[in-house]
Write an enzyme that holds these catalytic residues in place. Structure first.
Site, mmCIF file in Angstrom:
data_model
loop_
_atom_site.group_PDB
_atom_site.id
_atom_site.type_symbol
_atom_site.label_atom_id
_atom_site.label_comp_id
_atom_site.label_asym_id
_atom_site.label_seq_id
_atom_site.Cartn_x
_atom_site.Cartn_y
_atom_site.Cartn_z
ATOM 1 N N GLU A 178 -12.870 -61.203 -10.101
ATOM 2 C CA GLU A 178 -11.393 -61.439 -9.656
ATOM 3 C C GLU A 178 -10.535 -61.659 -10.707
ATOM 4 O O GLU A 178 -10.229 -62.962 -10.792
ATOM 5 C CB GLU A 178 -11.464 -62.484 -8.125
ATOM 6 C CG GLU A 178 -10.001 -62.838 -7.766
ATOM 7 C CD GLU A 178 -10.106 -63.871 -6.764
ATOM 8 O OE1 GLU A 178 -11.258 -64.343 -6.410
ATOM 9 O OE2 GLU A 178 -9.044 -64.134 -6.123
ATOM 10 N N LYS A 220 -12.095 -57.515 -7.189
ATOM 11 C CA LYS A 220 -11.026 -58.476 -6.351
ATOM 12 C C LYS A 220 -9.681 -58.602 -6.979
ATOM 13 O O LYS A 220 -9.618 -59.737 -7.521
ATOM 14 C CB LYS A 220 -11.609 -59.588 -5.565
ATOM 15 C CG LYS A 220 -10.861 -60.342 -4.691
ATOM 16 C CD LYS A 220 -11.629 -61.623 -3.975
ATOM 17 C CE LYS A 220 -10.721 -62.641 -3.268
ATOM 18 N NZ LYS A 220 -11.158 -63.395 -2.457
HETATM 19 C C1 5MM Z 1 -6.688 -65.789 -4.691
HETATM 20 O O1 5MM Z 1 -7.464 -66.616 -3.791
HETATM 21 C C2 5MM Z 1 -8.645 -65.952 -3.148
HETATM 22 C C3 5MM Z 1 -8.145 -65.033 -1.852
HETATM 23 O O2 5MM Z 1 -7.476 -65.832 -1.234
HETATM 24 P P1 5MM Z 1 -6.124 -65.247 -0.672
HETATM 25 O O3 5MM Z 1 -6.383 -64.069 0.295
HETATM 26 O O4 5MM Z 1 -5.562 -66.551 0.160
HETATM 27 O O5 5MM Z 1 -5.274 -64.994 -1.842
HETATM 28 C C4 5MM Z 1 -9.533 -67.082 -2.649
HETATM 29 O O6 5MM Z 1 -10.711 -66.678 -2.286
HETATM 30 C C5 5MM Z 1 -9.697 -68.286 -3.613
HETATM 31 O O7 5MM Z 1 -10.242 -67.693 -4.954
HETATM 32 C C6 5MM Z 1 -10.463 -69.434 -2.879
HETATM 33 O O8 5MM Z 1 -9.780 -69.889 -1.870
HETATM 34 C C7 5MM Z 1 -10.801 -70.502 -3.970
HETATM 35 O O9 5MM Z 1 -9.509 -70.829 -4.381
HETATM 36 P P2 5MM Z 1 -9.603 -72.485 -5.584
HETATM 37 O O10 5MM Z 1 -8.253 -72.485 -6.009
HETATM 38 O O11 5MM Z 1 -9.920 -73.472 -4.505
HETATM 39 O O12 5MM Z 1 -10.649 -72.107 -6.417
#
Ligand code: 5MM
Length: 342
Positions: A178, A220
């Protein structure tokens, strides 16, 4: 590195029958932030209750093939004492795990981040596998601003993503890779295009140098969008076209699947964009184009729950519905009118 049948099977199972991925891997600070904006107490027990609510949503597996968990959650159990990972598995949803340890300030590069978590990762992956995970996730954060991102930031993050991906494949876990270009800022859609293209080309370079088998990864990424403070307003068709062009120019056809993050778009916008990509460009896409949304699936559910058990059923219905709409968009069958039948 030879692609194993195991990795291929996992990817097939994750996206079978038009399904996608639910990201429910918010780290504690992120989850607490989401709870606090909905007036929910930020406690271990509330996070457990919420993750149990998500995992036990009836019918979720009609649209969701895999769910990404956070370290805390993969070790938690339901009120009845069943591990949350087992609840998911029994529902036909594959558990995955976020393995990065977060994006930290990149020394010497103000306002830029580097994701940490490589030290000891081989041992952590083995443990997560024993807890039921079949895939993993690592998020790199690229910020657009004055003079940034720098090439150093892009290369350092691509390098870390590649080392992570190689370790996952060695362990028999599918790496979700990602590289997120943030929507924060007032940049144009073209600027997002250029930065996303650069980040992807740097990433695939590093994946090559680290012997990562592209047939055994899931990408991703962000969609190509103007910054959220930009005055530029692009149509759904413009976003779909820019996103498809950017990915066709930088993502090899050997990659089996792209699962977009939602990145702060509203649930409806994320569905509309994903739908347009799948509907209008069906013939040109060499990959499965699906979703790995957190906010764009969870938001209405979290708002309805408010931390109260009396709202559980209504919240689960909203989660089910949003997952259904995301899966419809992944098949290019989403229609605005479907929004009303929650
Ligand atoms: C970009 O964040 C990921 C996808 O979420 P969205 O669809 O809301 O954009 C998400 O998997 C994110 O990586 C996780 O929520 C973990 O985030 P943190 O900031 O807690 O590492």
């Amino acid at each position: 590195m030879m692609i194993t049948k195991l990795l291929k099977n996992t990817i097939e199972d994750l996206f079978a029958n038009g399904k996608g991925i639910l990201a429910m891997d918010e780290s504690t600070p992120t989850c607490d932030k989401r709870f606090s904006s909905n007036g929910i107490p930020q406690t271990l027990e509330m996070r457990r209750n919420y993750r149990e609510l998500l995992a036990t949503t009836p019918g979720l597996n009609e649209s969701i093939g895999g769910a990404i968990l956070y370290d805390e959650t993969i070790r938690q159990q339901t009120k009845d004492g069943e591990p949350i990972a087992s609840v998911l598995m029994n529902a036909g949803i594959i558990p995955g795990i976020k393995v990065d340890l977060g994006a930290k300030d990149l020394a010497g590069f103000p306002n830029e981040k580097i994701t940490e978590g490589l030290d000891g990762l081989r041992e952590r992956l083995a443990e997560y596998k024993s807890l039921g995970a079949r895939f993993a996730k690592w998020r790199a954060v690229i910020t657009i601003g004055d003079g940034i991102p720098t090439r150093t930031c892009i290369d350092a993050n691509a390098h870390a993503l590649a080392r992570y991906a190689a370790l996952c494949q060695e362990a028999g876990l599918v790496p979700i890779v990602e590289p997120e270009v943030l929507m924060d800022g007032n940049h144009s859609m073209q600027r997002c295009y250029d930065v996303t293209e650069h980040a992807l080309k740097a990433l695939f370079d590093q994946l090559y140098f680290f012997h990562v088998d592209l047939e055994g990864i899931i990408l991703k990424p962000n969609m190509v969008l103007a910054g959220k403070d930009s005055k530029e307003k692009n149509s759904i068709e413009e976003v779909a076209q820019a996103t498809v062009n950017c990915f066709l120019s930088s993502v090899p056809a050997a990659v089996p699947a792209i699962a977009f993050l939602s990145g702060g778009q509203s649930p409806q916008q994320a569905s509309q964009h994903l739908n347009a990509i799948n509907k209008d460009y069906k013939e040109r896409l060499p990959w499965i184009v699906a979703f790995s949304f957190a906010r764009a699936i969870q938001q209405p559910c979290l708002e309805a729950w408010k931390g109260q058990s009396s709202n559980l059923e209504a919240a689960q219905k909203l989660l089910y519905h949003r997952a259904k709409l995301s899966a419809a968009a992944r098949r290019g069958e989403y229609k605005l009118a479907m929004e009303d039948h929650g």
